[in-house]
Design a protein around this motif. Structure first.
Motif, short mmCIF file in Angstrom:
data_model
loop_
_atom_site.label_atom_id
_atom_site.label_comp_id
_atom_site.label_asym_id
_atom_site.label_seq_id
_atom_site.Cartn_x
_atom_site.Cartn_y
_atom_site.Cartn_z
N ASP A 150 0.54 -34.76 -34.77
CA ASP A 150 1.09 -35.44 -33.59
C ASP A 150 2.58 -35.14 -33.47
OD1 ASP A 150 -1.38 -36.65 -33.13
OD2 ASP A 150 -0.89 -38.35 -34.43
N ILE A 151 3.05 -35.00 -32.23
CA ILE A 151 4.47 -34.78 -31.99
C ILE A 151 4.92 -35.63 -30.81
CG2 ILE A 151 4.52 -32.42 -32.90
CD1 ILE A 151 4.46 -31.45 -29.96
N ALA A 152 6.22 -35.87 -30.74
CA ALA A 152 6.79 -36.56 -29.59
C ALA A 152 7.25 -35.52 -28.57
CB ALA A 152 7.99 -37.41 -30.03
N ILE A 153 6.89 -35.71 -27.32
CA ILE A 153 7.32 -34.80 -26.26
C ILE A 153 7.95 -35.61 -25.12
CG2 ILE A 153 5.47 -33.16 -26.82
CD1 ILE A 153 4.11 -34.06 -24.18
N LEU B 216 -1.63 -32.62 -31.12
CA LEU B 216 -1.71 -31.17 -30.99
C LEU B 216 -3.17 -30.72 -31.07
CD1 LEU B 216 1.27 -30.17 -33.30
CD2 LEU B 216 1.19 -30.01 -30.80
N CYS C 226 11.18 -40.45 -27.73
CA CYS C 226 10.84 -40.32 -29.15
C CYS C 226 9.54 -41.05 -29.51
CB CYS C 226 11.98 -40.85 -30.02
SG CYS C 226 13.48 -39.86 -29.89
N ILE D 293 4.13 -39.98 -27.97
CA ILE D 293 3.42 -39.15 -28.95
C ILE D 293 2.15 -38.55 -28.33
CG2 ILE D 293 2.38 -39.09 -31.25
CD1 ILE D 293 5.34 -39.78 -31.27
#
Length: 208
Positions: free
Chosen positions: A48-51, A42, A36, A39
């Protein structure tokens, strides 16, 4: 959400066998904070996203393949996904100390060997990139299931195309299919009907 259908997964994956499923959920919880907080940005400043990390994906996606193998079937598209996970993995000394141990603890070691065989035979994965020794016997079984059934088993003829059958008929067809795997994966194959029955009533109870 805002007119877009969203499928919520409140845990990443599950296993049929209660013992291995409990271990898997514990493994997910132990790794949750790191995933989580991983980060990435994109493209084109979209946000920004958590992958998941690569170390997480190598276990999670293998488990996802395993689940689909028993549920209805897997296709080459999922195998190709896993090829990129493994081929881009930096199998360093630190990972080698925990990955085999974790795969064995989670009941995924034998299936990992089967997947490595398929990746080697179909996509040319080199042995130095493998996360487990190739298992030819289980690998040939897996490859046959992939070629005969495809994604979600849509092309299975010997199971009367069970993806298009009624719920009741599909239930028994899946049991009959999974009994063919008892010799190779006894813990998961024998637990599959029990898990699916429990899961059906769990969904009915929690349906909103």
């Amino acid at each position: 959400m805002d007119g877009v259908p969203v499928e919520l997964h409140f845990f990443p994956c599950s296993m049929n066998n209660p013992l291995y499923n409990a271990r898997l959920q514990k493994w997910f919880r132990r790794n949750a904070d790191l995933q989580c907080s991983h980060i990435v940005g994109l493209p084109d400043g979209a946000g920004d996203i958590a992958i998941p990390t690569s170390a997480f994906n190598v276990v999670y996606q293998l488990c996802h393949l395993y689940h689909h193998f028993f549920d209805e079937g897997i296709g080459m598209r999922q195998i190709i996904d896993y090829y990129y996970v493994v081929s881009m993995l930096n199998v360093n000394c630190e990972m080698l100390t925990w990955l085999p141990k974790d795969l064995k603890h989670l009941g995924l070691w034998k299936f990992a060997g089967a997947v490595m065989y398929v990746l080697h035979e179909t996509l040319g994965l080199s042995e130095e990139k493998m996360i487990a020794p190739m298992d030819e016997k289980r690998g040939k079984l897996l490859l046959a299931e992939i070629l005969n059934g495809g994604n979600f088993g849509r092309h299975f003829m010997k199971y009367a195309g069970f993806t298009h059958q009624s719920m009741g008929k599909k239930y028994f067809l899946k049991i009959w299919r999974n009994m063919h795997f008892v010799r190779y994966y006894p813990a998961e194959a024998l637990s599959e009907p029990i898990f699916r029955t429990w899961h059906f009533f769990w969904r009915m109870k929690n349906k909103k």
